[in-house]
Design an enzyme around this catalytic site. Structure first.
Site, PDB file in Angstrom:
ATOM      1  N   LYS A  67       0.831  -1.208   0.000  1.00  0.00           N
ATOM      2  CA  LYS A  67       0.000   0.000   0.000  1.00  0.00           C
ATOM      3  C   LYS A  67       0.867   1.262   0.000  1.00  0.00           C
ATOM      4  O   LYS A  67       1.732   1.417   0.855  1.00  0.00           O
ATOM      5  CB  LYS A  67      -0.904   0.018   1.228  1.00  0.00           C
ATOM      6  CG  LYS A  67      -1.729   1.292   1.397  1.00  0.00           C
ATOM      7  CD  LYS A  67      -2.363   1.351   2.766  1.00  0.00           C
ATOM      8  CE  LYS A  67      -2.996   2.696   3.074  1.00  0.00           C
ATOM      9  NZ  LYS A  67      -2.079   3.845   3.047  1.00  0.00           N
ATOM     10  N   LEU A 101      -4.486  -0.045   7.169  1.00  0.00           N
ATOM     11  CA  LEU A 101      -3.330   0.813   7.398  1.00  0.00           C
ATOM     12  C   LEU A 101      -3.823   2.244   7.249  1.00  0.00           C
ATOM     13  O   LEU A 101      -4.625   2.543   6.363  1.00  0.00           O
ATOM     14  CB  LEU A 101      -2.216   0.537   6.378  1.00  0.00           C
ATOM     15  CG  LEU A 101      -1.443  -0.781   6.517  1.00  0.00           C
ATOM     16  CD1 LEU A 101      -0.415  -0.900   5.394  1.00  0.00           C
ATOM     17  CD2 LEU A 101      -0.746  -0.869   7.866  1.00  0.00           C
ATOM     18  N   ASP A 102      -3.342   3.136   8.097  1.00  0.00           N
ATOM     19  CA  ASP A 102      -3.760   4.527   8.045  1.00  0.00           C
ATOM     20  C   ASP A 102      -3.463   5.147   6.678  1.00  0.00           C
ATOM     21  O   ASP A 102      -2.584   4.696   5.946  1.00  0.00           O
ATOM     22  CB  ASP A 102      -3.053   5.346   9.123  1.00  0.00           C
ATOM     23  CG  ASP A 102      -3.397   4.874  10.530  1.00  0.00           C
ATOM     24  OD1 ASP A 102      -4.509   4.363  10.713  1.00  0.00           O
ATOM     25  OD2 ASP A 102      -2.543   5.009  11.411  1.00  0.00           O
ATOM     26  N   TYR A 103      -4.161   6.218   6.381  1.00  0.00           N
ATOM     27  CA  TYR A 103      -3.996   6.968   5.133  1.00  0.00           C
ATOM     28  C   TYR A 103      -2.529   7.323   4.876  1.00  0.00           C
ATOM     29  O   TYR A 103      -2.025   7.179   3.758  1.00  0.00           O
ATOM     30  CB  TYR A 103      -4.848   8.236   5.221  1.00  0.00           C
ATOM     31  CG  TYR A 103      -4.825   9.121   3.996  1.00  0.00           C
ATOM     32  CD1 TYR A 103      -5.607   8.808   2.883  1.00  0.00           C
ATOM     33  CD2 TYR A 103      -4.045  10.279   3.971  1.00  0.00           C
ATOM     34  CE1 TYR A 103      -5.602   9.633   1.763  1.00  0.00           C
ATOM     35  CE2 TYR A 103      -4.042  11.104   2.849  1.00  0.00           C
ATOM     36  CZ  TYR A 103      -4.822  10.778   1.756  1.00  0.00           C
ATOM     37  OH  TYR A 103      -4.822  11.582   0.646  1.00  0.00           O
ATOM     38  N   THR A 105       0.114   5.860   6.204  1.00  0.00           N
ATOM     39  CA  THR A 105       1.009   4.722   6.441  1.00  0.00           C
ATOM     40  C   THR A 105       1.086   3.857   5.186  1.00  0.00           C
ATOM     41  O   THR A 105       0.065   3.568   4.565  1.00  0.00           O
ATOM     42  CB  THR A 105       0.515   3.876   7.630  1.00  0.00           C
ATOM     43  OG1 THR A 105       0.474   4.687   8.796  1.00  0.00           O
ATOM     44  CG2 THR A 105       1.437   2.692   7.876  1.00  0.00           C
TER      45      THR A 105
END
Length: 243
Positions: A67, A101-103, A105
């Site tokens: 990602k 996963l955070d934006y 990260t």
């Protein structure tokens, strides 16, 4: 062969509990025969109908995705932002991210259409290791690393002990590079842990999930997991060993 209620739930018709209710109410047929026994198992060639409507059964797929930052860990986004599933235009199955996963990260994220597998990977009781590379503001002192190792008190409770390793420090730029492994999955947990010790995260990447790595992938690329890798992950979750 899989239990009938599981097949119905995986097809997105209803929850497992609601599927059991539908079976007991005589609303499910297998190959034209009404089924009311919850222990009934069906194979891939059996025709299952719920209230007269045939269910579609997808093959189970499992992907490892690198990602990029600035991508939403979701199937859709009401603000029109790019999501992880936008990177899988050729995949016909209805896949979804396993956890998130955070934006801001980047890193390793699994996607699948197998709800049971996703639960095994994300439920706290299975304690699946997730390893992150953290670039921090400031030089993290050893006593602060020990705090991470023993657990940090956050607003939603104390974190479980983490495995922590200092990779490097940059005195000129006043920052540290830290590797941290946790098995919990709280919202923005790693970022909050480092904020709690006074060293906010500048950059964060998930480098490993259990024994899986990003080797051979660039940001935005993915590969399908092998059957052996999927089996290893299931075994690890269920027994704590890769066997």
């Amino acid at each position: 062969m899989e239990r009938l209620q599981k097949v119905i739930a995986q097809a997105g018709i209803a929850s497992r509990r609601k599927a059991e209710q539908l079976i007991q109410e005589g609303k499910v047929t297998v190959n034209g025969k009404t089924i009311t026994e919850l222990g009934t198992k069906v194979g891939v060639n059996d025709e299952v109908e719920v209230e007269g409507v045939p269910i579609e059964r997808e093959r189970k797929v499992y992907y490892l995705f690198y990602k990029p930052r600035g991508i939403i860990s979701a199937v859709t986004d009401d603000k029109g932002r790019k999501t992880v599933t936008d990177f899988f235009p050729g995949v016909e199955e209805r896949i979804f991210p396993v956890g998130r996963l955070d934006y801001d990260t980047s890193g390793l994220l699994l996607l699948t259409n197998d709800g049971e597998f996703a639960n095994l990977m994300t439920h706290p009781r299975y304690e699946m290791d997730k390893t992150y590379i953290v670039k921090t503001e400031g030089i993290v002192q050893r006593h602060m690393l020990k705090r991470l190792m023993t657990g940090i008190k956050l607003e939603d409770g104390k974190t479980a002990p983490a495995k922590v390793k200092e990779l490097s420090i940059d005195k000129k730029k006043n920052r540290s590079l830290i590797e941290i492994t946790i098995h919990e999955g709280r919202n923005r947990q790693v970022r909050r842990m480092f904020e709690a010790i006074g060293h906010p995260v500048q950059k964060l990447r998930r480098d490993r999930f259990a024994h899986l790595t990003l080797q051979g992938l660039n940001a935005g690329e993915y590969r399908e997991l092998t059957a052996h890798e999927v089996k290893q992950l299931r075994t690890l979750a269920e027994t704590g060993s890769l066997r």
